[in-house]
Design a protein around this motif. Sequence first.
Motif, short mmCIF file in Angstrom:
data_model
loop_
_atom_site.label_atom_id
_atom_site.label_comp_id
_atom_site.label_asym_id
_atom_site.label_seq_id
_atom_site.Cartn_x
_atom_site.Cartn_y
_atom_site.Cartn_z
N PRO A 78 126.48 32.01 -17.10
CA PRO A 78 125.18 32.69 -17.22
C PRO A 78 124.85 33.59 -16.03
N ILE A 79 125.63 33.50 -14.95
CA ILE A 79 125.36 34.35 -13.78
C ILE A 79 126.18 35.64 -13.84
N CYS A 80 127.52 35.51 -13.96
CA CYS A 80 128.38 36.69 -13.93
C CYS A 80 128.78 37.18 -15.32
N LEU A 81 128.48 36.40 -16.36
CA LEU A 81 128.76 36.73 -17.75
C LEU A 81 130.26 36.83 -18.06
N GLU A 82 131.10 36.18 -17.24
CA GLU A 82 132.54 36.15 -17.52
C GLU A 82 132.90 34.83 -18.16
N HIS A 92 131.24 24.52 -12.39
CA HIS A 92 130.35 23.46 -11.90
C HIS A 92 129.56 22.96 -13.09
N VAL A 93 129.56 21.65 -13.30
CA VAL A 93 128.83 21.04 -14.41
C VAL A 93 127.45 20.63 -13.92
N LEU A 94 126.42 21.20 -14.51
CA LEU A 94 125.05 20.86 -14.15
C LEU A 94 124.65 19.56 -14.86
N PRO A 95 123.63 18.85 -14.38
CA PRO A 95 123.21 17.60 -15.02
C PRO A 95 122.87 17.75 -16.50
N CYS A 96 122.43 18.93 -16.91
CA CYS A 96 122.09 19.17 -18.31
C CYS A 96 123.33 19.37 -19.18
N PHE A 104 129.13 30.39 -7.76
CA PHE A 104 127.76 30.88 -7.94
C PHE A 104 126.73 29.78 -7.81
N PHE A 105 127.14 28.52 -7.88
CA PHE A 105 126.18 27.43 -7.91
C PHE A 105 125.25 27.44 -6.71
N PHE A 106 125.77 27.44 -5.48
CA PHE A 106 124.92 27.40 -4.29
C PHE A 106 124.19 28.72 -4.08
N PHE A 107 124.83 29.83 -4.43
CA PHE A 107 124.16 31.12 -4.36
C PHE A 107 122.97 31.13 -5.30
N PHE A 108 123.17 30.64 -6.52
CA PHE A 108 122.10 30.61 -7.51
C PHE A 108 120.94 29.76 -7.03
N ALA A 111 118.99 31.59 -4.33
CA ALA A 111 118.32 32.83 -4.75
C ALA A 111 117.34 32.62 -5.89
N ARG A 112 117.62 31.71 -6.79
CA ARG A 112 116.84 31.60 -8.02
C ARG A 112 116.07 30.30 -8.19
N GLY A 113 116.33 29.32 -7.38
CA GLY A 113 115.60 28.07 -7.53
C GLY A 113 116.49 26.91 -7.94
N TYR A 114 115.88 25.90 -8.47
CA TYR A 114 116.57 24.64 -8.70
C TYR A 114 116.88 24.36 -10.17
N ARG A 115 116.63 25.31 -11.07
CA ARG A 115 116.75 25.03 -12.49
C ARG A 115 117.95 25.74 -13.13
#
Length: 194
Positions: A78-82, A92-96, A104-108, A111-115
């Motif tokens: 969902p960040i780089c669309l690749e 990286h697998v998110l809890p959801c 991109f996980f730590f960059f996201f 820059a964008r928050g915790y969701r």
Amino acid sequence: RQAQQRCEGCDSLFGEYYCGICHLFDRDKKQYHCAECGICRIGPKEEFFHCSKCNLCLSLSLRGKHKCIENVSRQDCPICLEDIHTSRVGAHVLPCGHLLHRLFFFFFLSARGYRCPLCMHSALDMTRYWRQLDDEVAQTPMPKEYQNMMVEVLCNDCNARSTVQFHLLGMKCKNCDSYNTAQDGKCRTPLEEQ
């Protein structure tokens, strides 16, 4: 002639790693071919398992500890669309259960928050931060005209709906104590509810 790891004429090595299925030549990165994924993965193989529901090889540390989403690896990051499934960059697998490229996980987050950018579920354990926010809410009284305001909220973490007291700093879910909520209705005073 068929593809192979060494030249038949001079015996030169084309690659430290060779896959006879993918015809991939590469330097040794402890690769292995995953028949279920249909491609070669960077290993070592002993540290990964293939989740058939997610349709992706994941770290053994996630076995039984991740939320499966059917064919989640067949979606784009969902960040780089690749494409995530065939990417050489780890996921990286998110809890959801959603995936994004690991780099991109730590960059996201910074820059964008915790969701999660797809479902808005918290991407980290926010318990400590929610306790801190409890203290800030308790120490920050609302102006008199807002003190009795109630609002309906939808929790992005547990999907519960609840009616809570309005506060500018955040509105806490009554079901799971998360502040990862969204207002789902108008503000009203308790008199308006009757």
